[in-house]
Design a protein around this motif. Structure first.
Motif, PDB file in Angstrom:
ATOM      1  N   UNK A   1      -7.368   3.356  -8.060  1.00 29.22           N
ATOM      2  CA  UNK A   1      -6.902   2.540  -6.939  1.00 29.22           C
ATOM      3  C   UNK A   1      -6.292   3.441  -5.872  1.00 29.22           C
ATOM      4  N   UNK A   2      -6.822   3.355  -4.659  1.00 31.43           N
ATOM      5  CA  UNK A   2      -6.261   4.074  -3.521  1.00 31.43           C
ATOM      6  C   UNK A   2      -5.212   3.179  -2.863  1.00 31.43           C
ATOM      7  N   UNK A   3      -4.024   3.714  -2.616  1.00 31.99           N
ATOM      8  CA  UNK A   3      -2.933   2.942  -2.010  1.00 31.99           C
ATOM      9  C   UNK A   3      -2.725   3.426  -0.574  1.00 31.99           C
ATOM     10  N   UNK A   4      -2.817   2.502   0.375  1.00 26.43           N
ATOM     11  CA  UNK A   4      -2.625   2.837   1.781  1.00 26.43           C
ATOM     12  C   UNK A   4      -1.512   2.016   2.398  1.00 26.43           C
ATOM     13  N   UNK A   5      -1.207   2.337   3.647  1.00 29.88           N
ATOM     14  CA  UNK A   5      -0.164   1.636   4.397  1.00 29.88           C
ATOM     15  C   UNK A   5      -0.796   0.948   5.599  1.00 29.88           C
ATOM     16  N   UNK A   6      -0.327  -0.271   5.882  1.00 29.20           N
ATOM     17  CA  UNK A   6      -0.871  -1.120   6.938  1.00 29.20           C
ATOM     18  C   UNK A   6       0.067  -1.085   8.148  1.00 29.20           C
ATOM     19  N   UNK A   7      -0.420  -0.570   9.269  1.00 27.53           N
ATOM     20  CA  UNK A   7       0.340  -0.533  10.513  1.00 27.53           C
ATOM     21  C   UNK A   7       0.155  -1.856  11.249  1.00 27.53           C
ATOM     22  N   UNK A   8       1.239  -2.620  11.416  1.00 26.94           N
ATOM     23  CA  UNK A   8       1.176  -3.947  12.045  1.00 26.94           C
ATOM     24  C   UNK A   8       1.465  -3.828  13.534  1.00 26.94           C
ATOM     25  N   UNK A   9       0.409  -3.842  14.337  1.00 26.36           N
ATOM     26  CA  UNK A   9       0.609  -3.716  15.782  1.00 26.36           C
ATOM     27  C   UNK A   9       1.289  -4.942  16.373  1.00 26.36           C
ATOM     28  N   UNK A  10       1.290  -6.070  15.636  1.00 24.05           N
ATOM     29  CA  UNK A  10       1.927  -7.278  16.159  1.00 24.05           C
ATOM     30  C   UNK A  10       3.451  -7.159  16.183  1.00 24.05           C
ATOM     31  N   UNK A 277       4.178  -3.305  -7.925  1.00 27.11           N
ATOM     32  CA  UNK A 277       3.138  -2.927  -8.890  1.00 27.11           C
ATOM     33  C   UNK A 277       2.393  -4.168  -9.366  1.00 27.11           C
ATOM     34  N   UNK A 278       3.127  -5.238  -9.596  1.00 26.90           N
ATOM     35  CA  UNK A 278       2.486  -6.480 -10.033  1.00 26.90           C
ATOM     36  C   UNK A 278       1.495  -6.989  -8.990  1.00 26.90           C
ATOM     37  N   UNK A 279       1.870  -6.898  -7.704  1.00 26.46           N
ATOM     38  CA  UNK A 279       0.963  -7.327  -6.645  1.00 26.46           C
ATOM     39  C   UNK A 279      -0.257  -6.408  -6.570  1.00 26.46           C
ATOM     40  N   UNK A 280      -0.035  -5.108  -6.628  1.00 30.30           N
ATOM     41  CA  UNK A 280      -1.152  -4.159  -6.588  1.00 30.30           C
ATOM     42  C   UNK A 280      -2.118  -4.426  -7.741  1.00 30.30           C
ATOM     43  N   UNK A 281      -1.561  -4.709  -8.913  1.00 32.90           N
ATOM     44  CA  UNK A 281      -2.410  -4.937 -10.081  1.00 32.90           C
ATOM     45  C   UNK A 281      -3.240  -6.211  -9.933  1.00 32.90           C
ATOM     46  N   UNK A 306      10.712   3.988  -1.694  1.00 36.56           N
ATOM     47  CA  UNK A 306      10.407   3.297  -2.950  1.00 36.56           C
ATOM     48  C   UNK A 306       9.024   3.693  -3.457  1.00 36.56           C
ATOM     49  N   UNK A 307       8.053   3.696  -2.573  1.00 36.36           N
ATOM     50  CA  UNK A 307       6.694   4.048  -2.995  1.00 36.36           C
ATOM     51  C   UNK A 307       6.594   5.509  -3.404  1.00 36.36           C
ATOM     52  N   UNK A 308       7.225   6.392  -2.658  1.00 37.89           N
ATOM     53  CA  UNK A 308       7.164   7.816  -2.996  1.00 37.89           C
ATOM     54  C   UNK A 308       7.791   8.084  -4.359  1.00 37.89           C
ATOM     55  N   UNK A 309       8.876   7.392  -4.650  1.00 38.62           N
ATOM     56  CA  UNK A 309       9.648   7.658  -5.859  1.00 38.62           C
ATOM     57  C   UNK A 309       9.086   6.953  -7.090  1.00 38.62           C
ATOM     58  N   UNK A 310       8.680   5.678  -6.929  1.00 43.09           N
ATOM     59  CA  UNK A 310       8.431   4.855  -8.116  1.00 43.09           C
ATOM     60  C   UNK A 310       7.032   4.250  -8.235  1.00 43.09           C
ATOM     61  N   UNK A 311       6.273   4.227  -7.158  1.00 41.82           N
ATOM     62  CA  UNK A 311       5.006   3.488  -7.208  1.00 41.82           C
ATOM     63  C   UNK A 311       3.793   4.401  -7.085  1.00 41.82           C
ATOM     64  N   UNK A 312       3.739   5.218  -6.051  1.00 39.98           N
ATOM     65  CA  UNK A 312       2.552   6.050  -5.842  1.00 39.98           C
ATOM     66  C   UNK A 312       2.281   7.014  -6.997  1.00 39.98           C
ATOM     67  N   UNK A 313       3.325   7.593  -7.643  1.00 36.24           N
ATOM     68  CA  UNK A 313       3.018   8.474  -8.784  1.00 36.24           C
ATOM     69  C   UNK A 313       2.236   7.793  -9.906  1.00 36.24           C
ATOM     70  N   UNK A 314       2.345   6.479 -10.021  1.00 36.32           N
ATOM     71  CA  UNK A 314       1.619   5.763 -11.080  1.00 36.32           C
ATOM     72  C   UNK A 314       0.118   5.725 -10.814  1.00 36.32           C
TER      73      UNK A 314
END
Length: 316
Positions: A1-10, A277-281, A306-314
């Motif tokens: 699973x590739x995890x990305x970030x969404x830039x909200x122009x709104x 993580x639950x949402x990603x899964x 939060x993502x750098x520390x606890x989510x992306x490493x998974x």
């Protein structure tokens, strides 16, 4: 699973979007989505910079791949112009650019006074616009006289080494079938396994499937819910209203029917890594290859941490 970030122009200024792109890359996100709007959904979001200017600027501040999520290449901007904009973006990003397209919303596309077509007509227009895009990306002069678009003696001189991939957004069966038949990938915002299966079995095969969800990072779930309700009450507006309502004030009127607690159905509120993580899964189990998280509110650095520390490493 590739995890990305969404830039909200709104919701964010151009400078904030660039700051978020830098922060996402430092945190370890692997790619970026960026929305393409003329209006925000509601005035509380408050922004709407021209996406192609921001995409150009992104190429100078980070090296993450960028996908438009999504551009409507049918009404507000002629597909021949979108073809040039996407080609330049692909050159600036050294090929790390994907043109995500969809049939659009009246909110953004009605501004020139054209009648808002029915869904079947919008899909017909989208299909022809994709034909125009790909014709122009082949190089040489193009003459196209179709049902919806005319192009005369047009040639794009600044082209990337390979044409940008086109990923197609779809939420209903006809749109998903179009994506499967014509797209280089599929885009959605729902963890719906049936839609992914329909795309893959309808011709999409093993092409990439991207999806996105929203978060409201805060010190507590209730505070995140409050921020989400303040900025994005439109996320609770049901059915086809998001495609047909023409202005932010109409979304604000419809959103009066939305209750704050409903935000928890579509947003990850607060600061729980496990909730993310639950949402990603959910998206992983539905069959998506990539998922993009958008933050609402002022605390996006907290989400990056939060993502750098606890989510992306998974997921590395």
């Amino acid at each position: 699973m590739k995890i990305g970030y969404f830039l909200s122009t709104e919701e964010y200024t151009p400078a904030e979007l660039l700051e978020q792109a830098r922060g996402a890359e430092r945190a370890g996100f692997q790619a970026l989505w960026i929305s393409d709007h003329y209006h925000p959904w509601v005035d509380a979001q408050g922004q709407s910079p021209f996406v192609w200017s921001v995409i150009g600027a992104l190429s100078q501040v980070c090296s993450l791949p960028v996908t438009t999520a999504v551009t409507c290449p049918t009404m507000r901007i002629h597909p021949a112009v979108i073809a040039q904009a996407a080609a330049t973006s692909a050159v600036l990003h050294s090929g790390r650019f994907v043109l995500g397209v969809g049939s659009g919303e009246a909110l953004n596309e009605h501004i020139l006074g054209d009648a808002w077509p029915q869904a079947d007509v919008r899909l017909e227009m989208l299909e022809e616009s994709i034909e125009v895009l790909r014709e122009l990306w082949r190089g040489g002069f193009v003459n196209h006289h179709g049902k919806h678009y005319t192009v005369e003696h047009a040639r794009i001189y600044t082209l990337p080494d390979a044409p940008p991939p086109i990923y197609i957004s779809g939420f209903g069966p006809k749109a998903v079938d179009l994506a499967a038949r014509l797209g280089d990938g599929y885009i959605s915002t729902m963890p719906d396994a049936d839609l992914v299966r329909r795309f893959r079995e309808g011709g999409g095969g093993d092409k990439p499937c991207q999806a996105g969800f929203k978060a409201a990072y805060a010190d507590s779930e209730d505070e995140g819910m409050r921020i989400a309700y303040e900025r994005w009450p439109n996320s609770g507006v049901p059915g086809e209203l998001s495609q047909v309502l023409p202005s932010p004030r109409h979304f604000e009127q419809a959103a009066q029917l939305v209750k704050p607690e409903m935000m928890k159905e579509t947003f990850v509120c607060g600061n729980s890594a496990e909730a993310h993580v639950e949402m990603i899964e959910q998206y992983a189990k539905a069959g998506f290859d990539e998922v993009y998280v958008a933050n609402t509110g002022p605390h996006y650095q907290g989400l990056f941490d939060l993502y750098e520390r606890e989510i992306l490493p998974r997921y590395r």
